[in-house]
Design a protein around this motif. Sequence first.
Motif, mmCIF file in Angstrom:
data_model
loop_
_atom_site.group_PDB
_atom_site.id
_atom_site.type_symbol
_atom_site.label_atom_id
_atom_site.label_comp_id
_atom_site.label_asym_id
_atom_site.label_seq_id
_atom_site.Cartn_x
_atom_site.Cartn_y
_atom_site.Cartn_z
ATOM 1 N N THR A 70 0.853 -1.199 0.000
ATOM 2 C CA THR A 70 0.000 0.000 0.000
ATOM 3 C C THR A 70 0.886 1.245 0.000
ATOM 4 O O THR A 70 0.655 2.183 -0.781
ATOM 5 N N ASP A 71 1.921 1.230 0.839
ATOM 6 C CA ASP A 71 2.866 2.363 0.860
ATOM 7 C C ASP A 71 3.471 2.584 -0.523
ATOM 8 O O ASP A 71 3.567 3.705 -1.005
ATOM 9 N N LYS A 72 3.864 1.482 -1.132
ATOM 10 C CA LYS A 72 4.527 1.549 -2.430
ATOM 11 C C LYS A 72 3.577 2.118 -3.500
ATOM 12 O O LYS A 72 3.925 3.028 -4.243
ATOM 13 N N LEU A 73 2.365 1.587 -3.508
ATOM 14 C CA LEU A 73 1.379 1.993 -4.517
ATOM 15 C C LEU A 73 1.012 3.469 -4.395
ATOM 16 O O LEU A 73 0.768 4.146 -5.400
ATOM 17 N N ARG A 74 1.010 3.970 -3.171
ATOM 18 C CA ARG A 74 0.648 5.384 -2.977
ATOM 19 C C ARG A 74 1.657 6.313 -3.652
ATOM 20 O O ARG A 74 1.341 7.456 -3.947
ATOM 21 N N ASN A 75 2.866 5.787 -3.873
ATOM 22 C CA ASN A 75 3.885 6.618 -4.547
ATOM 23 C C ASN A 75 3.955 6.374 -6.053
ATOM 24 O O ASN A 75 4.773 6.976 -6.731
ATOM 25 N N PHE A 76 3.134 5.472 -6.565
ATOM 26 C CA PHE A 76 3.140 5.205 -8.004
ATOM 27 C C PHE A 76 2.508 6.385 -8.748
ATOM 28 O O PHE A 76 1.619 7.056 -8.230
ATOM 29 N N LYS B 35 -9.272 3.186 0.657
ATOM 30 C CA LYS B 35 -9.199 3.083 -0.807
ATOM 31 C C LYS B 35 -7.794 2.636 -1.227
ATOM 32 O O LYS B 35 -7.639 1.762 -2.078
ATOM 33 N N ASP B 36 -6.775 3.216 -0.611
ATOM 34 C CA ASP B 36 -5.394 2.861 -0.978
ATOM 35 C C ASP B 36 -5.107 1.400 -0.657
ATOM 36 O O ASP B 36 -4.506 0.674 -1.440
ATOM 37 N N LEU B 37 -5.538 0.990 0.538
ATOM 38 C CA LEU B 37 -5.265 -0.395 0.928
ATOM 39 C C LEU B 37 -6.003 -1.372 0.019
ATOM 40 O O LEU B 37 -5.452 -2.393 -0.391
ATOM 41 N N ARG B 38 -7.242 -1.037 -0.327
ATOM 42 C CA ARG B 38 -8.005 -1.958 -1.186
ATOM 43 C C ARG B 38 -7.418 -1.998 -2.598
ATOM 44 O O ARG B 38 -7.430 -3.046 -3.241
ATOM 45 N N ALA B 39 -6.860 -0.875 -3.053
ATOM 46 C CA ALA B 39 -6.190 -0.886 -4.359
ATOM 47 C C ALA B 39 -4.984 -1.828 -4.302
ATOM 48 O O ALA B 39 -4.757 -2.627 -5.219
ATOM 49 N N ALA B 40 -4.229 -1.739 -3.213
ATOM 50 C CA ALA B 40 -3.050 -2.602 -3.070
ATOM 51 C C ALA B 40 -3.465 -4.074 -3.032
ATOM 52 O O ALA B 40 -2.850 -4.931 -3.685
ATOM 53 N N LEU B 41 -4.511 -4.349 -2.292
ATOM 54 C CA LEU B 41 -4.976 -5.739 -2.171
ATOM 55 C C LEU B 41 -5.448 -6.267 -3.535
ATOM 56 O O LEU B 41 -5.077 -7.385 -3.939
ATOM 57 N N LEU B 42 -6.222 -5.462 -4.257
ATOM 58 C CA LEU B 42 -6.683 -5.890 -5.585
ATOM 59 C C LEU B 42 -5.490 -6.126 -6.511
ATOM 60 O O LEU B 42 -5.438 -7.127 -7.237
ATOM 61 N N ALA B 43 -4.517 -5.215 -6.451
ATOM 62 C CA ALA B 43 -3.334 -5.354 -7.318
ATOM 63 C C ALA B 43 -2.593 -6.655 -7.008
ATOM 64 O O ALA B 43 -2.186 -7.388 -7.917
ATOM 65 N N LEU B 44 -2.460 -6.964 -5.727
ATOM 66 C CA LEU B 44 -1.741 -8.181 -5.332
ATOM 67 C C LEU B 44 -2.513 -9.436 -5.745
ATOM 68 O O LEU B 44 -1.923 -10.443 -6.131
ATOM 69 N N ILE B 45 -3.830 -9.379 -5.668
ATOM 70 C CA ILE B 45 -4.636 -10.556 -6.050
ATOM 71 C C ILE B 45 -4.587 -10.766 -7.575
ATOM 72 O O ILE B 45 -4.555 -11.890 -8.053
ATOM 73 N N LEU B 46 -4.522 -9.656 -8.309
ATOM 74 C CA LEU B 46 -4.605 -9.738 -9.772
ATOM 75 C C LEU B 46 -3.254 -10.007 -10.455
ATOM 76 O O LEU B 46 -3.224 -10.464 -11.591
ATOM 77 N N ASN B 47 -2.162 -9.669 -9.769
ATOM 78 C CA ASN B 47 -0.843 -9.736 -10.441
ATOM 79 C C ASN B 47 0.090 -10.682 -9.708
ATOM 80 O O ASN B 47 0.430 -10.446 -8.553
ATOM 81 N N GLU B 48 0.533 -11.693 -10.449
ATOM 82 C CA GLU B 48 1.363 -12.725 -9.842
ATOM 83 C C GLU B 48 2.732 -12.199 -9.394
ATOM 84 O O GLU B 48 3.203 -12.520 -8.315
#
Length: 311
Positions: A29-35, A295-308
């Motif tokens: 989540t921390d990482k994604l917030r800086n994308f 919202k940020d955490l759920r984006a991170a979770l979705l990204a992790l579930i969708l991308n191997e």
Amino acid sequence: MQRNSFYNRDIVSIKDIDKQDLERVFSYTDKLRNFTPNEKTELGRGRVLGSVFYEPSTRTRMSFEAAMASLGGSSLGISDPKSSSIEKGESLADTIRIMDLYSDIVVLRHPLDGSSRFACELSRNPVINGGSGSEEHPTQAMLDLYTIIKEKRRIDGLNIGMIGDLKYGRTVYSLLYGLSYYDVKIHLISPVSLKIRMESLYEVKNKLRIQEHTTLEDILPKLDIIYVTRIQRERFPDLQEYENVKGSYVIDIEVLKKAKSDVSIMHPMPRMDEISQSVDNTTNAIYFKQAAYGKDLRAALLALILNENIS
Ligand code: NCD
């Protein structure tokens, strides 16, 4: 690169997720917030989130949908069972099977305990529990823990009060299970009739230091966090019982004066009258930030579930 442990995974209970994995979501989540927006949209382009909500929702559904949009994906779903074939009598099983055909991840909210576990058995794609009866709401607990880390810089060593409807509030259960990975002191404050359910207390009482209270006053000066919950009117078998306990606790400016100056007030929301609006503009109120972190955490979770291959 090593396959990430969330890839293609169902999120039914916080108990299925160990501490290391939880912390993986927080650091991603921390990482994604800086994308940059372009980097984010690489993660969900062309993917579809299907939301199936048998109960009302504002934050959970909207933050998942906003999160999916930020990843470049799209969302569709049932936000009101009355506008779908559920109203004609279609079963949960068939509704899930159909949503599974039209989407890549399903988020389910349903009034029955066990509903998400059941949905996983029917769905080929991952299912996320967006609230199952008064049982659990695992992604709320993840964002609650993330909020604590961001706002308090740590979880270990904190005195955390959970107040209100501890019997029917599903966010309380997921948060307690999640907190059991940390070294915290928990104070459960509720009317006697809304005490935490015994079986769950047994589950966590060897892992957490827990004290139960019926009033806030004595313990208030010790608390670092007050996690306030709504009395869950819709889950009372007898509305007279609800009438007896509604308005039991109200956090207002007078209460804040007796608390630590840096106490943080959290709430999964919706807030009714248990937190006075006069608290909203204090630095202690972090419930809107909490919704934003969601919202940020759920984006991170979705990204992790969708991308191997991300971590
Ligand atoms: C909670 C829920 O649905 O359990 N809301 C939410 O998702 N933030 C809390 C509630 O309804 O009181």
